[in-house]
Design a protein around this motif. Structure first.
Motif, PDB file in Angstrom:
ATOM      1  N   ASP A   8       0.817  -1.206   0.000  1.00  0.00           N
ATOM      2  CA  ASP A   8       0.000   0.000   0.000  1.00  0.00           C
ATOM      3  C   ASP A   8       0.856   1.264   0.000  1.00  0.00           C
ATOM      4  O   ASP A   8       0.542   2.240  -0.688  1.00  0.00           O
ATOM      5  N   VAL A   9       1.939   1.251   0.764  1.00  0.00           N
ATOM      6  CA  VAL A   9       2.846   2.401   0.793  1.00  0.00           C
ATOM      7  C   VAL A   9       3.466   2.606  -0.588  1.00  0.00           C
ATOM      8  O   VAL A   9       3.524   3.726  -1.115  1.00  0.00           O
ATOM      9  N   LEU A  10       3.933   1.520  -1.200  1.00  0.00           N
ATOM     10  CA  LEU A  10       4.515   1.616  -2.543  1.00  0.00           C
ATOM     11  C   LEU A  10       3.488   2.083  -3.570  1.00  0.00           C
ATOM     12  O   LEU A  10       3.806   2.881  -4.454  1.00  0.00           O
ATOM     13  N   ALA A  11       2.259   1.609  -3.462  1.00  0.00           N
ATOM     14  CA  ALA A  11       1.201   2.019  -4.386  1.00  0.00           C
ATOM     15  C   ALA A  11       0.921   3.517  -4.241  1.00  0.00           C
ATOM     16  O   ALA A  11       0.706   4.210  -5.245  1.00  0.00           O
ATOM     17  N   ASN A  12       0.931   4.020  -3.027  1.00  0.00           N
ATOM     18  CA  ASN A  12       0.708   5.448  -2.809  1.00  0.00           C
ATOM     19  C   ASN A  12       1.834   6.280  -3.410  1.00  0.00           C
ATOM     20  O   ASN A  12       1.590   7.355  -3.970  1.00  0.00           O
ATOM     21  N   ILE A  13       3.050   5.804  -3.288  1.00  0.00           N
ATOM     22  CA  ILE A  13       4.183   6.522  -3.873  1.00  0.00           C
ATOM     23  C   ILE A  13       4.070   6.526  -5.392  1.00  0.00           C
ATOM     24  O   ILE A  13       4.313   7.541  -6.044  1.00  0.00           O
ATOM     25  N   MET A  14       3.691   5.383  -5.968  1.00  0.00           N
ATOM     26  CA  MET A  14       3.591   5.274  -7.419  1.00  0.00           C
ATOM     27  C   MET A  14       2.467   6.149  -7.973  1.00  0.00           C
ATOM     28  O   MET A  14       2.522   6.565  -9.124  1.00  0.00           O
ATOM     29  N   ASP A  15       1.449   6.428  -7.182  1.00  0.00           N
ATOM     30  CA  ASP A  15       0.338   7.263  -7.627  1.00  0.00           C
ATOM     31  C   ASP A  15       0.633   8.756  -7.505  1.00  0.00           C
ATOM     32  O   ASP A  15      -0.151   9.566  -7.995  1.00  0.00           O
ATOM     33  N   ALA A  16       1.734   9.111  -6.883  1.00  0.00           N
ATOM     34  CA  ALA A  16       2.056  10.516  -6.661  1.00  0.00           C
ATOM     35  C   ALA A  16       2.751  11.103  -7.892  1.00  0.00           C
ATOM     36  O   ALA A  16       3.892  10.754  -8.185  1.00  0.00           O
ATOM     37  N   PRO A  17       2.090  11.974  -8.617  1.00  0.00           N
ATOM     38  CA  PRO A  17       2.709  12.541  -9.822  1.00  0.00           C
ATOM     39  C   PRO A  17       3.953  13.370  -9.516  1.00  0.00           C
ATOM     40  O   PRO A  17       4.864  13.435 -10.326  1.00  0.00           O
ATOM     41  N   LEU A  18       4.004  13.993  -8.361  1.00  0.00           N
ATOM     42  CA  LEU A  18       5.157  14.810  -7.999  1.00  0.00           C
ATOM     43  C   LEU A  18       6.429  13.965  -7.935  1.00  0.00           C
ATOM     44  O   LEU A  18       7.503  14.414  -8.328  1.00  0.00           O
ATOM     45  N   VAL A  19       6.316  12.725  -7.479  1.00  0.00           N
ATOM     46  CA  VAL A  19       7.466  11.823  -7.421  1.00  0.00           C
ATOM     47  C   VAL A  19       7.969  11.548  -8.832  1.00  0.00           C
ATOM     48  O   VAL A  19       9.176  11.629  -9.106  1.00  0.00           O
ATOM     49  N   TRP A  20       7.067  11.237  -9.746  1.00  0.00           N
ATOM     50  CA  TRP A  20       7.462  10.936 -11.124  1.00  0.00           C
ATOM     51  C   TRP A  20       8.028  12.152 -11.826  1.00  0.00           C
ATOM     52  O   TRP A  20       9.013  12.060 -12.561  1.00  0.00           O
ATOM     53  N   ILE A  21       7.419  13.307 -11.602  1.00  0.00           N
ATOM     54  CA  ILE A  21       7.932  14.540 -12.203  1.00  0.00           C
ATOM     55  C   ILE A  21       9.340  14.823 -11.689  1.00  0.00           C
ATOM     56  O   ILE A  21      10.233  15.199 -12.463  1.00  0.00           O
ATOM     57  N   SER A  22       9.564  14.626 -10.412  1.00  0.00           N
ATOM     58  CA  SER A  22      10.890  14.847  -9.829  1.00  0.00           C
ATOM     59  C   SER A  22      11.911  13.876 -10.401  1.00  0.00           C
ATOM     60  O   SER A  22      13.037  14.270 -10.747  1.00  0.00           O
ATOM     61  N   LEU A  23      11.550  12.599 -10.515  1.00  0.00           N
ATOM     62  CA  LEU A  23      12.475  11.599 -11.056  1.00  0.00           C
ATOM     63  C   LEU A  23      12.820  11.881 -12.513  1.00  0.00           C
ATOM     64  O   LEU A  23      13.981  11.790 -12.917  1.00  0.00           O
ATOM     65  N   VAL A  24      11.825  12.236 -13.304  1.00  0.00           N
ATOM     66  CA  VAL A  24      12.070  12.536 -14.714  1.00  0.00           C
ATOM     67  C   VAL A  24      12.923  13.794 -14.854  1.00  0.00           C
ATOM     68  O   VAL A  24      13.832  13.850 -15.691  1.00  0.00           O
ATOM     69  N   THR A  25      12.674  14.795 -14.030  1.00  0.00           N
ATOM     70  CA  THR A  25      13.478  16.011 -14.064  1.00  0.00           C
ATOM     71  C   THR A  25      14.930  15.707 -13.726  1.00  0.00           C
ATOM     72  O   THR A  25      15.847  16.193 -14.395  1.00  0.00           O
ATOM     73  N   LEU A  26      15.155  14.904 -12.700  1.00  0.00           N
ATOM     74  CA  LEU A  26      16.525  14.514 -12.345  1.00  0.00           C
ATOM     75  C   LEU A  26      17.190  13.722 -13.464  1.00  0.00           C
ATOM     76  O   LEU A  26      18.379  13.920 -13.756  1.00  0.00           O
ATOM     77  N   LEU A  27      16.442  12.843 -14.106  1.00  0.00           N
ATOM     78  CA  LEU A  27      16.987  12.063 -15.220  1.00  0.00           C
ATOM     79  C   LEU A  27      17.370  12.978 -16.381  1.00  0.00           C
ATOM     80  O   LEU A  27      18.449  12.837 -16.966  1.00  0.00           O
ATOM     81  N   ILE A  28      16.515  13.931 -16.713  1.00  0.00           N
ATOM     82  CA  ILE A  28      16.809  14.864 -17.810  1.00  0.00           C
ATOM     83  C   ILE A  28      18.045  15.700 -17.489  1.00  0.00           C
ATOM     84  O   ILE A  28      18.925  15.888 -18.337  1.00  0.00           O
TER      85      ILE A  28
END
Length: 84
Positions: A8-28
């Protein structure tokens, strides 16, 4: 903590768009940094072009490969001695 709670904790993290935006920004940013390092390296045009293509089209694998085997930039002491 049981497995369902962890899931459930992992699912909540995966649903957070801010996490994905941050990861993609760091990758770029990491890819842009690596591309600028490749451009400044002393390799030939063909190897630089190949590294840039790998970094742009396969960013995660390309970054890992570049960190392990990519073009090396001269150390600071070598660069200083060659300027004078």
């Amino acid at each position: 903590m049981e497995l369902k709670q962890i899931w459930d904790v992992l699912a909540n993290i995966m649903d957070a768009p801010l996490v994905w935006i941050s990861l993609v920004t760091l990758l770029i940013l990491a890819v842009l940094w690596a591309v600028t390092r490749v451009i400044k390296s002393e390799g030939n045009r063909e190897s630089k072009g190949l590294w840039i293509l790998v970094l742009v089209f396969i960013p995660v694998f390309g970054l890992l490969a570049w960190l392990v085997a990519g073009p090396k930039v001269r150390s600071g002491s070598d660069a200083v001695s060659q300027r004078h």
